[in-house]
Design a protein around this motif. Sequence first.
Motif, short mmCIF file in Angstrom:
data_model
loop_
_atom_site.label_atom_id
_atom_site.label_comp_id
_atom_site.label_asym_id
_atom_site.label_seq_id
_atom_site.Cartn_x
_atom_site.Cartn_y
_atom_site.Cartn_z
N UNK A 1 4.78 1.85 1.33
CA UNK A 1 5.74 2.39 0.61
C UNK A 1 5.21 3.87 0.00
N UNK A 2 5.92 4.43 -0.84
CA UNK A 2 5.67 5.64 -1.31
C UNK A 2 5.75 5.81 -2.86
N UNK A 3 5.20 6.90 -3.24
CA UNK A 3 5.39 7.19 -4.71
C UNK A 3 5.56 8.79 -4.97
N UNK A 4 6.28 8.92 -5.75
CA UNK A 4 6.50 10.45 -6.25
C UNK A 4 7.34 11.25 -4.97
N UNK A 5 8.30 10.61 -4.27
CA UNK A 5 8.99 11.29 -3.24
C UNK A 5 10.36 11.42 -3.56
N UNK A 6 10.92 12.62 -3.25
CA UNK A 6 12.30 13.15 -3.46
C UNK A 6 13.00 12.55 -2.27
N UNK A 7 14.40 12.70 -2.46
CA UNK A 7 15.39 12.37 -1.60
C UNK A 7 15.12 12.83 -0.26
N UNK A 8 14.75 14.25 -0.09
CA UNK A 8 14.82 14.76 1.33
C UNK A 8 13.45 14.13 2.16
N UNK A 9 12.46 14.08 1.26
CA UNK A 9 11.29 13.56 1.78
C UNK A 9 11.24 12.15 2.29
N UNK A 10 11.99 11.34 1.38
CA UNK A 10 12.19 10.00 1.74
C UNK A 10 12.74 10.01 2.90
N UNK A 11 13.85 10.50 3.10
CA UNK A 11 14.79 10.49 4.18
C UNK A 11 14.14 11.00 5.45
N UNK A 12 13.29 11.90 5.42
CA UNK A 12 12.58 12.31 6.61
C UNK A 12 11.60 11.29 7.15
N UNK B 1 0.84 -1.28 -0.06
CA UNK B 1 -0.08 -0.13 0.02
C UNK B 1 0.91 1.16 -0.14
N UNK B 2 0.68 2.12 -0.93
CA UNK B 2 1.68 3.18 -1.24
C UNK B 2 1.09 4.66 -0.90
N UNK B 3 1.65 5.49 -0.21
CA UNK B 3 1.36 6.67 -0.41
C UNK B 3 1.51 7.44 -1.60
N UNK B 4 0.48 7.90 -2.30
CA UNK B 4 0.73 8.14 -3.74
C UNK B 4 1.19 9.83 -3.92
N UNK B 5 2.26 9.88 -3.42
CA UNK B 5 2.82 11.31 -3.45
C UNK B 5 2.50 12.17 -2.36
N UNK B 6 3.35 12.94 -1.77
CA UNK B 6 3.09 13.73 -0.72
C UNK B 6 2.41 15.16 -1.21
N UNK B 7 1.87 15.87 -0.38
CA UNK B 7 1.13 16.88 -0.66
C UNK B 7 1.79 18.15 -1.27
N UNK B 8 3.09 18.20 -1.12
CA UNK B 8 3.63 19.16 -1.60
C UNK B 8 5.24 18.78 -2.30
N UNK B 9 5.85 19.76 -2.91
CA UNK B 9 7.02 19.35 -3.62
C UNK B 9 8.49 19.51 -2.65
#
Length: 283
Positions: free
Chosen positions: A156-167, A121-129
């Motif tokens: 899991x997650x989708x459409x996450x950048x490195x900073x978001x993933x790391x946090x 089950x993925x979070x389909x992108x965070x709310x912001x960039x």
Amino acid sequence: MTERTMAIDGVKVPRFFYGTAWKEGQTQHLVELALERGFRGIDTANQRRHYDEAAVGRAIAASIAKGLVARDDLFLQTKFTFRRGQDHRLPYAPGAPVPIQVEQSFTSSLGHLDIERVDSYLLHGPTGSAGLTPDDWAAWRAMETIHDSGLARMLGVSNFNLEQLRRLWQEARVRPRFVQNRCYAVRGWDRPVREFCQANGVVYQGFSLLTANLQTLAAAELAQIAARHGRTIPQIIFRFAVEVGMIPLTGTTDTEHMEADLEVFDFRLEPAEVAWIEGLDER
């Protein structure tokens, strides 16, 4: 040759997924064809704007009824999508708190797919960039609760950048096992995120490997690699993805291409070829 599955937390996960976005009225037919051709990992989302999750469920049910597959043969992945990624066909009450929206969307997904639990089950992108907002955390905490219940085997997650993933990785109680991103050759095939994944036991899923890289696919050197192996350029790209540890997604609507895609497990690239494709962003 390479195994077609990997083990994650004791779960058998296919190394190649069939993606079901943008299929509309052809969704059920194409998913049935993909299962007939040998795909066992299916990616969808409860986002009617781009997916028909209910049609995916009908395809799975029809394939099981025909004896083609059993539920345990399949790895089924779906997603929660925030309001900004949806159209008017919402799978939750728009005014509900985010945790309730996640619960409602997930329950709807189980109904669409006619299953008792999802494999991922993925979070389909965070709310912001940039960064993670309180809504992002509220959604993830709700997903952790679903995971705790046993109804989602992995998150899991989708459409996450490195900073978001790391946090997320640092602060989540249940850490993501997958990251699914669009993958551009000119950006190093999302190398920083892939490197983080490799270092932390997260599996990277790459989508739009072909459609996001049309200029790359026209490179003469890539054609030469394909010719040496007697393969097509798309097969070379998908094989590269497998060799660097990605799970590639294909959304092809062509049955011959479905078969050809799965033939990536029948050959290997030379290390120098993998390195050349990996370094396309430096050229």
